[in-house]
Structure formats: C-alpha cells, structure tokens
Design an enzyme around this catalytic site. Structure first.
Site, short mmCIF file in Angstrom:
data_model
loop_
_atom_site.label_atom_id
_atom_site.label_comp_id
_atom_site.label_asym_id
_atom_site.label_seq_id
_atom_site.Cartn_x
_atom_site.Cartn_y
_atom_site.Cartn_z
N CYS A 34 23.59 25.27 27.65
CA CYS A 34 23.57 23.84 27.29
C CYS A 34 24.89 23.34 26.72
O CYS A 34 25.09 22.14 26.60
CB CYS A 34 22.43 23.58 26.32
SG CYS A 34 20.84 24.15 26.92
N HIS B 271 23.65 17.26 22.30
CA HIS B 271 22.78 17.85 23.33
C HIS B 271 21.35 17.43 23.00
O HIS B 271 20.90 17.52 21.86
CB HIS B 271 22.93 19.37 23.31
CG HIS B 271 21.92 20.07 24.14
ND1 HIS B 271 21.60 19.67 25.41
CD2 HIS B 271 21.15 21.16 23.88
CE1 HIS B 271 20.67 20.47 25.90
NE2 HIS B 271 20.37 21.37 24.98
N ASN C 42 15.15 18.06 27.88
CA ASN C 42 16.36 18.86 27.77
C ASN C 42 16.84 19.21 29.18
O ASN C 42 16.17 19.97 29.88
CB ASN C 42 16.03 20.12 26.96
CG ASN C 42 17.23 21.05 26.78
OD1 ASN C 42 18.24 20.91 27.46
ND2 ASN C 42 17.09 22.01 25.89
N1 COA Z 1 1.42 21.88 23.05
C1 COA Z 1 0.57 22.16 22.05
N2 COA Z 1 0.76 23.17 21.21
C2 COA Z 1 1.87 23.93 21.39
C3 COA Z 1 2.79 23.69 22.40
C4 COA Z 1 2.53 22.61 23.26
N3 COA Z 1 3.36 22.28 24.27
N4 COA Z 1 3.78 24.59 22.34
C5 COA Z 1 3.50 25.39 21.29
N5 COA Z 1 2.33 25.00 20.72
C6 COA Z 1 1.65 25.58 19.57
C7 COA Z 1 2.04 27.00 19.33
O1 COA Z 1 1.30 27.87 20.16
C8 COA Z 1 1.69 27.14 17.86
O2 COA Z 1 0.30 27.37 17.77
P1 COA Z 1 -0.28 28.42 16.70
O3 COA Z 1 0.14 27.87 15.36
O4 COA Z 1 -1.75 28.32 16.95
O5 COA Z 1 0.34 29.71 17.04
C9 COA Z 1 1.97 25.78 17.29
O6 COA Z 1 2.02 24.88 18.39
C10 COA Z 1 3.27 25.67 16.52
O7 COA Z 1 4.25 26.29 17.28
P2 COA Z 1 5.71 26.38 16.75
O8 COA Z 1 6.53 27.20 17.70
O9 COA Z 1 5.71 26.74 15.31
O10 COA Z 1 6.14 24.84 16.86
P3 COA Z 1 7.47 24.19 16.39
O11 COA Z 1 7.19 23.14 15.40
O12 COA Z 1 8.52 25.21 16.06
O13 COA Z 1 7.96 23.45 17.71
C11 COA Z 1 9.50 23.72 19.52
C12 COA Z 1 8.21 24.21 18.88
C13 COA Z 1 9.78 24.57 20.76
C14 COA Z 1 9.34 22.28 19.91
C15 COA Z 1 10.65 23.86 18.49
O14 COA Z 1 10.64 25.15 17.93
C16 COA Z 1 12.00 23.64 19.12
O15 COA Z 1 12.31 22.57 19.59
N6 COA Z 1 12.87 24.66 19.09
C17 COA Z 1 14.20 24.53 19.69
C18 COA Z 1 14.06 24.63 21.16
C19 COA Z 1 15.31 24.27 21.86
O16 COA Z 1 16.01 23.38 21.47
N7 COA Z 1 15.58 24.97 22.97
C20 COA Z 1 16.66 24.71 23.83
C21 COA Z 1 17.95 24.99 23.17
S1 COA Z 1 19.25 24.56 24.24
#
Ligand code: COA
Length: 312
Positions: free
Chosen positions: A118, A239, A269
C-alpha cells in the site's frame, strides 16, 4: 532511502475505478457481517470491483485520463512505474503492458513494476524523483493499480469487507522550484501480520497499531526535516485503509480532520491505488495555489511505510 530532499512537479493526475459497486448491503448477503459493523469499524460503505478488467486495463485507463486532462504530449514519457501487488501477468510487467496500450515506442523508455504494497505509490514517486534528478529521464508516468478482488477470500469477513479495485496515475517531471521531501522506510515483519498468498491474510489489530504509529512518526519526522510548519499544509492524503486510523493520526498530530482527504467510504482500501485515486479526487475539488504543500502518507505489507511532501 530514509529522509531525502529533491524536486518534483505534478503535471497531471487521473483515476479509473470500475463501474461495478459492491456495497456493504451486498456483503451482508455473502458473509456474516452488517453495514453497521463495517461502517463503524472502518468507514467503508462500498467498494468497486473489476468486472473483467485487468490491472493493466485499470492502469492504462487512469494513465489516459492523466494524459488527456492536460493534453500532455505522451512522447515526453520515458519512465513508467506501476506500483501493484496484483499484476495480471507474472511477466511482462503491468508497466510494460501500459506502455504497449499507450503505444509508446520511443527509444530509451523504461517500464517496470514496483511492489511495496500500500506504500507503493510513494515508493514509486521517490524512485522516479531520483531518476529524474539524475537527468536520465524527463517525464515519468507513475501509477498505482490493483485488482485486489482476485486475491480476496469472500468467505473471510475479517478481510473481504476491506478491499476494492482501482487505479490512479500521476505524470511528474523535475522542476527546481517544486521541493519534494521523502521519508520512506521498511520494517521487518517476522510474523507476516499482513501478507498475500492465494488470498490476503491479516492480523487486523497489529496492523492497526503499526499504521497508527507510523503515520504519526513519518509525518512528524518529515515536517521537522523539511522545516515545514503545519499551517503550510494544504491537505494530507493518507492511504485509505480505515477511517479510525486517519482520525487517530489527526489527533496524534494535532492536525484537524478537515485537513485529511478522505474517500474511503466510496472505494475501501485499494492498496497502491488508494493514494493516487485520492490525490486526483482532491485536485478535482481543491484549487491549488503556487507553493501550496500536500503530504502523502502510507503503510502496508512489508512492513513498508512512509510519507512525502510535494509542492504546487
Ligand atoms: N463483520 C462483523 N464482525 C466482524 C467482521 C465483519 N466484517 N470482521 C471481524 N468481525 C468480528 C471479529 O470476528 C471479532 O469477533 P469476536 O469478538 O467475536 O472474536 C470482532 O468483530 C472484533 O474484531 P476485531 O478484529 O477486534 O475488530 P477491530 O475493531 O480490530 O476491527 C479491523 C477490525 C480489520 C477493521 C481493524 O483491525 C483494522 O482496520 N485493522 C487495520 C487493517 C488494515 O488497515 N489493513 C490494511 C493495511 S494496508
């Protein structure tokens, strides 16, 4: 390259995003998720998905828009770099396919792809700046293009809601009056917290923490090195990975959220394409004055990260 000062003029920009829209409501029918969850956790409402177009097609269409926007003489282009991690062929490069599609056949053109995930567009701009600086090349076409849908597991709700397809392009030249400062880097990732084999895999929380940290540090270091006061920044183009990461950067840097250009709700993204698509949209909306400064900042698999400031 770390911190590095040079010169770069943005001559034109363009973008192309596929017509096919995949909304959060559409995803509700595919995986166990909700529009509310995706919107509140990421800021994404919908993303574009290629409908048969290849990465080279998207890249070419974005490049054509940049050329047409200013009536650029395409025979000035002697360097083409495409930042991508989703090339449609292993070889030739997407950049070489763009060269063919644009019918650029001048002796001495070089074309190659660059994979810095990215952060790829910022890496590519830095490489181009160095090559233009050395005098070996005059007109560079820098593109970020991705078809991430082909490496997205639509059974995995942790990742499939995040990504989209698209391309953005910039034509850049050397101009001694337009200062450009780069601060790019790469950090080891023993645990592969963000990687792609057949599909994208990610430890979301670790990536989130890394991203929030490096956006802040990259920009702080850049401003200090370039002696750039915050008041001189017209816009920051981050980004587009997660609205919460952008908001946390705004707080940490004490720069108002209005100074950050945001279009994540429309495209999700798009990895290397995200910054050039946002740059082109921003330039459609804002009137830039001479000497206005913008900052691009990115992070991604590698772990790559970095920022650059550009002058209009
Ligand atoms: N819909 C509903 N629930 C979801 C889900 C979705 N699409 N994706 C994950 N969950 C659930 C998980 O399973 C978890 O459930 P659990 O508590 O029962 O285990 C819960 O939501 C929380 O998950 P978590 O990973 O703690 O959520 P989060 O607040 O960290 O958000 C992201 C997840 C991926 C949105 C966040 O971590 C993020 O944006 N990270 C950076 C990703 C990124 O930028 N990547 C590219 C970099 S270039």
């Amino acid at each position: 390259m770390g911190l590095d000062k040079g010169f770069l003029k943005i001559v034109s920009t363009g973008r192309y995003t596929p017509d096919k829209v995949l909304s959060n409501k559409d995803l509700e029918k595919i995986v166990d998720t909700t529009d509310e969850w995706i919107t509140s956790r990421t800021g994404i409402k919908e993303r574009r998905i290629a409908n048969g177009e290849t990465t080279a097609d998207l890249a070419t269409l974005a490049a054509q828009k940049a050329i047409e926007k200013v009536g650029y003489d395409k025979n000035n282009i002697d360097l083409i770099i495409v930042a991508t991690f989703t090339p449609n062929l292993k070889s030739p490069s997407v950049a070489s396919q763009v060269q063919t599609n644009l019918d650029l056949d001048k002796q001495g053109i070089i074309a190659f792809d660059l994979n810095a995930a990215c952060t790829g567009f910022i890496y590519a701009l830095n490489v181009a700046e160095r090559m233009l600086h050395s005098g070996t090349h005059r007109g560079a076409l820098i593109i970020g293009a991705e078809v991430i849908s082909k490496v997205t597991d639509y059974q995995d709700r942790n990742t499939c809601v995040l990504f989209g397809d698209g391309a953005g392009a910039a034509i850049v030249e050397k101009d001694k009056t337009k200062e450009a400062i780069f601060n790019i880097s790469s950090k080891e990732d023993q645990d592969l917290i963000l990687h792609v084999d057949d599909y994208v895999h990610m430890d979301g929380q670790k990536v989130y923490q890394f991203a929030s940290r490096v956006i802040e540090s990259s920009i702080k270091e850049l401003l200090a090195y370039g002696n750039i006061p915050k008041s001189k920044i017209k816009k920051i183009i981050p980004h587009q990975a997660n609205i919460r990461i952008i908001k946390s950067a705004s707080r940490a840097l004490d720069i108002p959220l209005e100074s950050f250009f945001i279009n994540i709700h429309k495209y999700g993204n798009t990895s290397a394409a995200s910054i050039p698509i946002a740059l082109d949209e921003m330039l459609d909306e804002e009137t830039m004055e001479t000497e206005d400064k913008i900052i691009l900042v990115g992070f991604g698999a590698g772990l790559t990260y970095g920022a650059c400031s550009l002058t209009f």
